[in-house]
Design a protein around this motif. Sequence first.
Motif, short mmCIF file in Angstrom:
data_model
loop_
_atom_site.label_atom_id
_atom_site.label_comp_id
_atom_site.label_asym_id
_atom_site.label_seq_id
_atom_site.Cartn_x
_atom_site.Cartn_y
_atom_site.Cartn_z
N PHE A 24 0.84 -1.19 0.00
CA PHE A 24 0.00 0.00 0.00
C PHE A 24 0.88 1.24 0.00
CE2 PHE A 24 -3.00 -3.15 1.27
CZ PHE A 24 -4.19 -2.71 0.71
N PRO A 25 0.50 2.27 -0.77
CA PRO A 25 1.37 3.45 -0.92
C PRO A 25 1.49 4.23 0.37
CG PRO A 25 -0.76 3.86 -1.92
CD PRO A 25 -0.74 2.41 -1.54
N LEU A 43 -2.32 2.50 6.39
CA LEU A 43 -2.51 1.09 6.70
C LEU A 43 -1.15 0.49 7.02
CD1 LEU A 43 -4.41 -1.38 6.82
CD2 LEU A 43 -3.76 -1.85 4.45
N ARG A 44 -1.03 -0.06 8.21
CA ARG A 44 0.23 -0.66 8.63
C ARG A 44 0.48 -1.94 7.84
NH1 ARG A 44 0.37 -2.55 14.68
NH2 ARG A 44 -1.01 -4.12 13.76
N GLU A 45 1.67 -2.06 7.25
CA GLU A 45 1.99 -3.27 6.52
C GLU A 45 2.29 -4.40 7.49
OE1 GLU A 45 4.92 -2.78 3.49
OE2 GLU A 45 3.39 -1.99 2.13
N GLY A 46 2.05 -5.62 7.02
CA GLY A 46 2.20 -6.79 7.86
C GLY A 46 0.84 -7.22 8.39
N TRP A 47 0.85 -7.96 9.49
CA TRP A 47 -0.39 -8.46 10.06
C TRP A 47 -1.11 -7.36 10.83
CZ3 TRP A 47 -2.46 -12.73 8.45
CH2 TRP A 47 -1.65 -13.76 7.95
N THR A 48 -2.41 -7.26 10.59
CA THR A 48 -3.23 -6.29 11.30
C THR A 48 -4.64 -6.84 11.42
OG1 THR A 48 -3.90 -3.96 11.37
CG2 THR A 48 -3.95 -5.04 9.23
N GLU A 49 -5.43 -6.25 12.29
CA GLU A 49 -6.82 -6.66 12.47
C GLU A 49 -7.74 -5.50 12.12
OE1 GLU A 49 -9.35 -7.71 16.31
OE2 GLU A 49 -8.11 -9.43 15.72
N GLY A 56 -16.89 -2.23 8.66
CA GLY A 56 -17.93 -1.30 9.07
C GLY A 56 -17.62 -0.50 10.31
N VAL A 57 -16.44 -0.67 10.89
CA VAL A 57 -16.10 0.01 12.15
C VAL A 57 -14.67 0.52 12.08
CG1 VAL A 57 -15.87 -0.23 14.65
CG2 VAL A 57 -17.67 -1.48 13.44
N GLY A 58 -14.46 1.74 12.57
CA GLY A 58 -13.10 2.24 12.74
C GLY A 58 -12.71 3.32 11.75
N PRO A 59 -11.79 4.20 12.17
CA PRO A 59 -11.34 5.30 11.31
C PRO A 59 -10.52 4.85 10.11
CG PRO A 59 -10.06 5.23 13.34
CD PRO A 59 -11.17 4.25 13.51
N TRP A 60 -10.06 3.60 10.07
CA TRP A 60 -9.28 3.12 8.93
C TRP A 60 -10.09 3.18 7.64
CZ3 TRP A 60 -10.66 -1.22 6.03
CH2 TRP A 60 -11.68 -2.01 6.55
N ARG A 61 -11.42 3.27 7.74
CA ARG A 61 -12.28 3.29 6.56
C ARG A 61 -12.44 4.69 5.98
NH1 ARG A 61 -17.14 2.70 8.79
NH2 ARG A 61 -18.18 1.73 7.03
N ASP A 62 -11.91 5.72 6.66
CA ASP A 62 -12.19 7.09 6.26
C ASP A 62 -11.49 7.49 4.96
OD1 ASP A 62 -13.71 7.35 8.53
OD2 ASP A 62 -12.12 8.29 9.70
#
Length: 348
Positions: free
Chosen positions: A130-131, A136-142, A146-152
């Motif tokens: 990902f640029p 978005l943190r590279e590697g393993w993440t959870e 539908g929830v969380g600011p990562w969708r903004d």
Amino acid sequence: MEIPAVSPLGVKDISQPQQWEKNSQENLDSTTHYRQQPGDPPTETLEQGVSPEPANRSLKNLHETENLVDGLEGDADKSHESICEMPGSLQASDLWYCPDGSFVKKIIIRGHGLDKPKLGSRCRVLAFGFPFGSELREGWTELTVGVGPWRDETWGELIEKCLESMCQGEEAELQLPGHSGPPVRLTLDSFTQGRDSWELETSEKEALAREERARGTELFRAGNPEGAARCYGRALRLLLTLPPPGPPERIDLHANLAACQLLLGQPQLAAQNCDRVLEREPGHLKALYRRGVAQAALGNLEKATADLKRVLAVDPKNRAAQEELGKVVIEGKKQDAGLAQGLRKMFD
């Protein structure tokens, strides 16, 4: 809480999103103009209210979509259905086309089972490529659908769409228009069971919509009208599934979305959202003002004048409406002078 009216001042080209100052409150209270020259084509968007970045712009036709997968091995004319539903062994040419054209997914490793992440599913994801700036943190993440600011952000929206198309254990590459770097790669290791929106109770939908609305207002005040528009759009989609007339919050969501669309250079969409507000509340001053600004940007000066005069009839001291109406009058005189000059030349 509805976001304040966005007041215009001065003439700017709205073909590009507005630049925000560091002090977000000044931007909310200041007057920024969104005029578009008459005759300029309105901006189109994929998602309601969102001006697409190159990474999520809708593809015009299938030929353009196929250009995205140049360099991939195999035949791009294979079925566009999800590989999770296709029998037989995986082929290098197995592709899945996002219905809105925002990306093409190449399945590297087939997942197993038929279930896919839904609203509320907690997904354990391995992400690479990902640029910078995608947050978005590279590697393993959870990630929770539908929830969380990562969708903004734009990339968060694409990731969520991709996850909703994946089966457990699936590994895939994403090809995106305008992305010249190495392919983005996602692996869905596992996920918990979620629910479709139609399975939610009315109270649950309203609660989720309130959360999206609050997040949208927070993003707007932070100088991110694009992220705010995504939140308002998601909130509206939840409420639109409820029986009519729906909760009163829909009015403010449409009005807030119109404010974002003006800042994003989308006057036609802004006018449409104001129409929805005024259908239910004809005296909504912010919707009248924003529709007036949108009509002026589209070159519909008579309609703009009518809306702005309605605002001033109720609130004669509304400075933003006064200034915008003054600019509309000046623009109208310029058009009349140009027309008169053209007619004189015809008879000289």
